[in-house]
Design an enzyme around this catalytic site. Structure first.
Site, PDB file in Angstrom:
ATOM      1  N   ASN A  64       0.843  -1.198   0.000  1.00 55.43           N
ATOM      2  CA  ASN A  64       0.000   0.000   0.000  1.00 55.43           C
ATOM      3  C   ASN A  64       0.884   1.256   0.000  1.00 55.43           C
ATOM      4  OD1 ASN A  64      -1.603   2.195   0.795  1.00 55.43           O
ATOM      5  ND2 ASN A  64      -3.045   0.871   1.884  1.00 55.43           N
ATOM      6  N   ASP A  94      -0.745  -3.950  10.014  1.00 51.93           N
ATOM      7  CA  ASP A  94      -2.107  -4.230   9.594  1.00 51.93           C
ATOM      8  C   ASP A  94      -3.007  -3.257  10.327  1.00 51.93           C
ATOM      9  OD1 ASP A  94      -3.542  -6.146   7.838  1.00 51.93           O
ATOM     10  OD2 ASP A  94      -4.748  -6.416   9.641  1.00 51.93           O
ATOM     11  N   ARG A 125      -1.672   4.867  13.057  1.00 48.79           N
ATOM     12  CA  ARG A 125      -0.388   4.492  12.448  1.00 48.79           C
ATOM     13  C   ARG A 125       0.756   5.306  13.074  1.00 48.79           C
ATOM     14  NH1 ARG A 125      -2.094   4.786   7.913  1.00 48.79           N
ATOM     15  NH2 ARG A 125      -2.604   2.583   7.812  1.00 48.79           N
TER      16      ARG A 125
HETATM   17  P1  ITT Z   1      -0.840  -4.153   3.005  1.00 47.56           P
HETATM   18  O1  ITT Z   1      -1.585  -5.287   3.646  1.00 47.56           O
HETATM   19  O2  ITT Z   1      -0.112  -4.527   1.772  1.00 47.56           O
HETATM   20  O3  ITT Z   1       0.017  -3.401   3.993  1.00 47.56           O
HETATM   21  P2  ITT Z   1      -3.531  -3.084   2.618  1.00 47.56           P
HETATM   22  O4  ITT Z   1      -4.065  -1.847   1.934  1.00 47.56           O
HETATM   23  O5  ITT Z   1      -4.076  -4.423   2.188  1.00 47.56           O
HETATM   24  O6  ITT Z   1      -1.925  -3.061   2.504  1.00 47.56           O
HETATM   25  P3  ITT Z   1      -4.544  -3.578   5.291  1.00 47.56           P
HETATM   26  O7  ITT Z   1      -4.649  -5.036   5.049  1.00 47.56           O
HETATM   27  O8  ITT Z   1      -3.940  -3.123   6.591  1.00 47.56           O
HETATM   28  O9  ITT Z   1      -3.709  -2.851   4.155  1.00 47.56           O
HETATM   29  O10 ITT Z   1      -5.978  -2.971   5.062  1.00 47.56           O
HETATM   30  C1  ITT Z   1      -6.430  -1.936   5.771  1.00 47.56           C
HETATM   31  C2  ITT Z   1      -7.416  -1.127   4.954  1.00 47.56           C
HETATM   32  O11 ITT Z   1      -7.979  -0.212   5.888  1.00 47.56           O
HETATM   33  C3  ITT Z   1      -6.763  -0.267   3.867  1.00 47.56           C
HETATM   34  O12 ITT Z   1      -6.779  -0.847   2.603  1.00 47.56           O
HETATM   35  C4  ITT Z   1      -7.614   1.008   3.911  1.00 47.56           C
HETATM   36  O13 ITT Z   1      -8.767   0.823   3.140  1.00 47.56           O
HETATM   37  C5  ITT Z   1      -7.999   1.078   5.368  1.00 47.56           C
HETATM   38  N1  ITT Z   1      -7.047   1.936   6.092  1.00 47.56           N
HETATM   39  C6  ITT Z   1      -5.868   1.573   6.646  1.00 47.56           C
HETATM   40  N2  ITT Z   1      -5.260   2.633   7.211  1.00 47.56           N
HETATM   41  C7  ITT Z   1      -6.083   3.686   6.990  1.00 47.56           C
HETATM   42  C8  ITT Z   1      -5.998   5.064   7.309  1.00 47.56           C
HETATM   43  O14 ITT Z   1      -4.970   5.576   7.939  1.00 47.56           O
HETATM   44  N3  ITT Z   1      -7.013   5.836   6.932  1.00 47.56           N
HETATM   45  C9  ITT Z   1      -8.082   5.340   6.284  1.00 47.56           C
HETATM   46  N4  ITT Z   1      -8.228   4.064   5.931  1.00 47.56           N
HETATM   47  C10 ITT Z   1      -7.230   3.230   6.278  1.00 47.56           C
END
Ligand code: ITT
Length: 192
Positions: free
Chosen positions: A9, A68, A177
């Site tokens: 991401n 995550d 985060r």
């Molecule tokens: P990785 O697993 O490759 O790190 P991912 O996008 O799949 O990337 P996650 O499994 O942690 O990440 O999914 C969390 C989701 O939650 C992410 O795709 C966003 O849609 C949301 N998210 C995470 N952090 C956020 C933030 O700071 N603000 C808003 N939405 C967030």
């Protein structure tokens, strides 16, 4: 110190790089030639964070960290939680995810929610985890165009604006985060 950040991401990379500055030599998955969408099949946020870091350990034997994050909405029994990225389907589309969440919350009066991040660090043979929580609420309409994911519908506690309206420095100061990564930095400073 060289550390792989195991995420696909790019928004996470930008936020975390702003926090880490030049303190560590951060390698991306691309830098180490990893093009896999690392599996996340665990039942908890912590389990998924560890699984992502463990993947790099198993395949590349390098020090690394992953994170995550889940959005936990009280009136929806803490959903979407581990399903936050694919709440509305495998396409991982942020607009669709927000629309579904707003629809599922439309008849609820309690709109309280929190973002929860777990960072998993693998350092010299040991796994460590660091948690960050940001409490707030889900508003009824999207506002703002900064950030990513659910930012346009999340207003952090003590603020009137959504994460997508706040600037990135403010988001990093108060976010899930930001809190987890500052714990990671403190640990790395003491242990490297
Ligand atoms: P990785 O697993 O490759 O790190 P991912 O996008 O799949 O990337 P996650 O499994 O942690 O990440 O999914 C969390 C989701 O939650 C992410 O795709 C966003 O849609 C949301 N998210 C995470 N952090 C956020 C933030 O700071 N603000 C808003 N939405 C967030």
């Amino acid at each position: 110190m060289k550390l792989v950040f195991a995420t696909g991401n790019p928004n996470k990379v930008m936020e975390v790089n702003d926090l880490l500055g030049d303190l560590f030599d951060i390698q991306s998955l691309k830098d180490i030639g990893c093009q896999v969408d690392i599996p996340e099949t665990q039942a908890t946020i912590e389990g998924n964070a560890i699984q992502k870091a463990q993947y790099i350990v198993d395949h590349y034997a390098m020090n690394c960290f992953s994170e995550d994050t889940g959005l936990e909405v009280k009136a929806l029994n803490n959903e979407p939680g581990i399903y936050s990225a694919r709440y509305a389907g495998a396409a991982k589309n942020a607009e669709d995810n927000m629309n579904l969440l707003l629809k599922n919350l439309s008849d609820q009066t309690d709109r309280s929610a929190q973002f929860r991040t777990v960072v998993a660090l693998y350092l010299n043979g040991n796994m460590h985890t660091f948690e960050g929580i940001c409490k707030g609420k889900i508003i009824e309409q999207k506002k703002g165009d900064h950030g990513f994911g659910y930012d346009p519908i999340f207003v952090p506690e003590g603020y009137e604006q959504t994460f997508a309206e706040l600037d990135k420095t403010t988001k990093n100061e108060i976010s899930h985060r930001g809190k987890a990564v500052r714990k990671l930095i403190a640990f790395l400073k003491e242990n490297s």
